[in-house]
Design a protein around this motif. Sequence first.
Motif, PDB file in Angstrom:
ATOM      1  N   GLU A 178      -7.250   4.491  -4.529  1.00  0.00           N
ATOM      2  CA  GLU A 178      -8.538   3.554  -4.330  1.00  0.00           C
ATOM      3  C   GLU A 178      -7.860   2.289  -3.956  1.00  0.00           C
ATOM      4  N   VAL A 179      -8.642   1.762  -2.859  1.00  0.00           N
ATOM      5  CA  VAL A 179      -8.441   0.194  -2.629  1.00  0.00           C
ATOM      6  C   VAL A 179      -9.818  -0.492  -2.894  1.00  0.00           C
ATOM      7  N   VAL A 223      -5.189   6.436   2.561  1.00  0.00           N
ATOM      8  CA  VAL A 223      -5.913   6.281   1.163  1.00  0.00           C
ATOM      9  C   VAL A 223      -6.224   7.818   0.672  1.00  0.00           C
ATOM     10  N   ARG A 281      -4.210   2.459  -7.823  1.00  0.00           N
ATOM     11  CA  ARG A 281      -5.454   1.695  -7.464  1.00  0.00           C
ATOM     12  C   ARG A 281      -4.669   0.400  -6.957  1.00  0.00           C
ATOM     13  N   VAL A 320      -7.324   4.451   6.615  1.00  0.00           N
ATOM     14  CA  VAL A 320      -8.015   5.169   5.393  1.00  0.00           C
ATOM     15  C   VAL A 320      -7.555   6.460   5.203  1.00  0.00           C
ATOM     16  N   ILE A 339       0.914  -1.315   0.031  1.00  0.00           N
ATOM     17  CA  ILE A 339       0.066  -0.051  -0.002  1.00  0.00           C
ATOM     18  C   ILE A 339       0.811   1.216   0.024  1.00  0.00           C
TER      19      ILE A 339
END
Length: 334
Positions: A262-263, A256, A237, A253, A229
């Motif tokens: 985007e996950v 993010v 993505r 998050v 990540i």
Amino acid sequence: MRAAVVRQFGPIGQLPIEELPDPVAGAGEVLVDIQATAVNFVDLLVITGKYQFLPPRPFAPGKLPTGIVSAVGPGVTMLKAGDRVLTLAEHGGYAEKIAVPARDCFVLPAGMSFAEAAAMSLAYDTAWFALCERGRARSGETVLVLGATGGVGMAAVQLARAYGLRVLAGVSSAAKAEAAIAAGAHGIVDLSLPDLRDSLREQVRAQTGGAGADIVIDPLGGDVFDAAIRAVAWRGRLVVVGFAAGRIPTLKVNYVMLKNMEVSGLQVSDYRKRAPQEMAHCLREIFRLYEEGKLRPAPPVPVALDGVRGALQSLQDRSAKGRLVLMIGNEATI
């Protein structure tokens, strides 16, 4: 017909091979003489009763069998006896015959064997949806494929290369790098290096001019997800495909948000049920790329129906070498 039958959910060693009445094609259905069916990890979950979708018992497990249409039911016009097909049956593949809706059958390319079609099923369609639908891949982008020498990983490497992406292959050891490069990867990310949290990101940045990967396809989860990540590019993505590493990770998050990334997740069986037109497009693309020589599935490892328990055991203890395929019918060839 002969079939492996689940009467009670439980250990794979108790899966019996029995004689059952032959199925009959009803309205809108075709009868298929099964030639080959892949042995998949998901079958272990189904047989032991741990999968989220379980059919009524008794039933034969085995998803997406391939075979020859031997009879057509009332109202079927798009298929005929003798057609070679891949079916989208959710179970019933560990048997000699199956009745399946005609709309769930796809005629195989002339040069694709039943074993190849069975071996590609679940792997290549999963990889296609992860890359093209969830990941919205575009030519010229960089994709990091984790578990790149596994079934889904190898399919994703080949598909990404075919669609013009730069492919980085995440491998569990340097020894697997050669196979990933042979499949089409442009570069390698060694997941066995110390301090994975930093070393994965450093390897990706070194091969992307510091930008990171536009797309990450992750069938592993666990510590690999935690590290990957951090290697996603701005507006990138990450697509979660599975948790082969064993641990289901969690995500803060705010990360993010800060990277505008985007996950998303993928469960490909939902597309078979909820988006059949998209699944049909996926299979047409896979067949097209196969015929153009851009997809090269690894040679399947043949297993007789009587050997299905041993094949499942090898998946369970992770000793399986290659893609295991039950070879059932008389016409089946590797």
